[in-house]
Design a protein around this motif. Sequence first.
Motif, mmCIF file in Angstrom:
data_model
loop_
_atom_site.group_PDB
_atom_site.id
_atom_site.type_symbol
_atom_site.label_atom_id
_atom_site.label_comp_id
_atom_site.label_asym_id
_atom_site.label_seq_id
_atom_site.Cartn_x
_atom_site.Cartn_y
_atom_site.Cartn_z
ATOM 1 N N GLN A 17 0.850 -1.187 0.000
ATOM 2 C CA GLN A 17 0.000 0.000 0.000
ATOM 3 C C GLN A 17 0.888 1.242 0.000
ATOM 4 O O GLN A 17 1.731 1.403 0.881
ATOM 5 C CB GLN A 17 -0.906 0.025 1.220
ATOM 6 N N ALA A 18 0.706 2.111 -0.992
ATOM 7 C CA ALA A 18 1.485 3.349 -1.043
ATOM 8 C C ALA A 18 1.291 4.157 0.226
ATOM 9 O O ALA A 18 0.184 4.218 0.795
ATOM 10 C CB ALA A 18 1.061 4.181 -2.252
ATOM 11 N N HIS A 19 2.364 4.771 0.698
ATOM 12 C CA HIS A 19 2.358 5.703 1.827
ATOM 13 C C HIS A 19 2.012 5.035 3.153
ATOM 14 O O HIS A 19 1.547 5.697 4.081
ATOM 15 C CB HIS A 19 1.398 6.881 1.584
ATOM 16 N N ALA A 20 2.257 3.728 3.246
ATOM 17 C CA ALA A 20 1.967 3.028 4.505
ATOM 18 C C ALA A 20 2.821 1.766 4.605
ATOM 19 O O ALA A 20 3.132 1.127 3.591
ATOM 20 C CB ALA A 20 0.488 2.652 4.599
ATOM 21 N N ASN A 21 3.203 1.443 5.836
ATOM 22 C CA ASN A 21 3.859 0.170 6.144
ATOM 23 C C ASN A 21 5.088 -0.097 5.271
ATOM 24 O O ASN A 21 5.193 -1.123 4.595
ATOM 25 C CB ASN A 21 2.860 -0.984 6.008
ATOM 26 N N PHE A 22 6.031 0.833 5.312
ATOM 27 C CA PHE A 22 7.254 0.695 4.524
ATOM 28 C C PHE A 22 8.111 -0.455 5.058
ATOM 29 O O PHE A 22 8.069 -0.772 6.265
ATOM 30 C CB PHE A 22 8.096 1.973 4.583
ATOM 31 N N PRO A 23 8.938 -1.045 4.192
ATOM 32 C CA PRO A 23 9.950 -1.961 4.711
ATOM 33 C C PRO A 23 10.832 -1.245 5.734
ATOM 34 O O PRO A 23 11.036 -0.031 5.645
ATOM 35 C CB PRO A 23 10.758 -2.345 3.465
#
Length: 376
Positions: A17-23
Amino acid sequence: MKNWINFPRVEGETSRQAHANFPANTFEREMGKEGFFGPATHFYHRHPPTGWTDFEGPLRPHAFDSTRMVHSGNSPWECKPILQNSDSLVALWTCNVAMDHLVRNADGDQLLFVHNGSGDLYCDFGHLHIRDGDYIVLPRGTMWRLEPFDSEPLELLMVEATGGHFQLPDKGIVGPHAIFDQAMLDVPTIDDQFRTQQSEDEWQVKVKVRQQVSTITFPFNPLDAVGWKGDNLAVRINWRDIRPLMSHRYHLPPSAHTTFVARGFVVCTFTPRPIESDPGALKVPFFHNNDDFDELIFYHRGDFFSRDNIHPGMLTLHPMGFTHGPHPKAFAAGAQHAKKETDEVAVMLDSRTPWDILPDAIAVELPEYVDSWKAK
């Protein structure tokens, strides 16, 4: 009919999901087309995309401090133009005293944004009380003048849609009443105050066409309408009447805050809103390449949480192709949930055609702005 090459693919470590929960320990960067309306790819970097140590060349970003500029005069055509291209002219003007003449823009629609002050607007359509935070759209050809209240000059950001028109954006699936209901658009009225100013005294109209001014003299006040009907209108909306789109789980792109559209550029308004509360959601503007548009922001009110050392009355210009995003301090604060809501008000213009920076803006430029992304 055009078709984008838009079949999504995924490679390596990413967020779904873009803009959320980055590695872990990564920084997201969006590379998109058509501002924020077209296809996009999100990259996940080990280092901040703005982590440069030196920056030279014409792609450097710009910041201007208009509070260091004297931009008052007897007429809006004596304003301080700061940016210009084939689609738009951006200028600053302070109206200190009641105008003793009328003006008319034959080059394009005129948008006035009231940065400070209050007063009265008289135009072909009638009379309006105006105050700080008002947008006033004056269709091409409208005659008008301003009378500031005695204690507070009217400080204005003026945007011309050269050869074009200001319109409302298509609000898509959220419907026409989102952001603001069109019923919130005020129009001037032919009230007693408007009728009182109609006289048989001599009046001049200063008409701007092809960026030159002609003066036309009448033996009466041409603002003598007794009525009108139609849908080519002067309208007013205040930022306080705008109800921004919000998501507690996803940081919306600037395009979600579009207020007006014109040929070759858009006008967006950033108003106070809750900051995203979902633990995995990005809580500051995302790093991005706005490769198809120049981005200008005029800072009107509040504490600009994504920028350091910015105060009301300043402007920043990020040229197309410049990768940018929040300053390091703002990025860290967002990650630590330091703020629950924004209190900033700003006007953003995104232009498809690059702007030429005019001498009055160059005179108040802050050359150290490019270093503001360096970690302290």
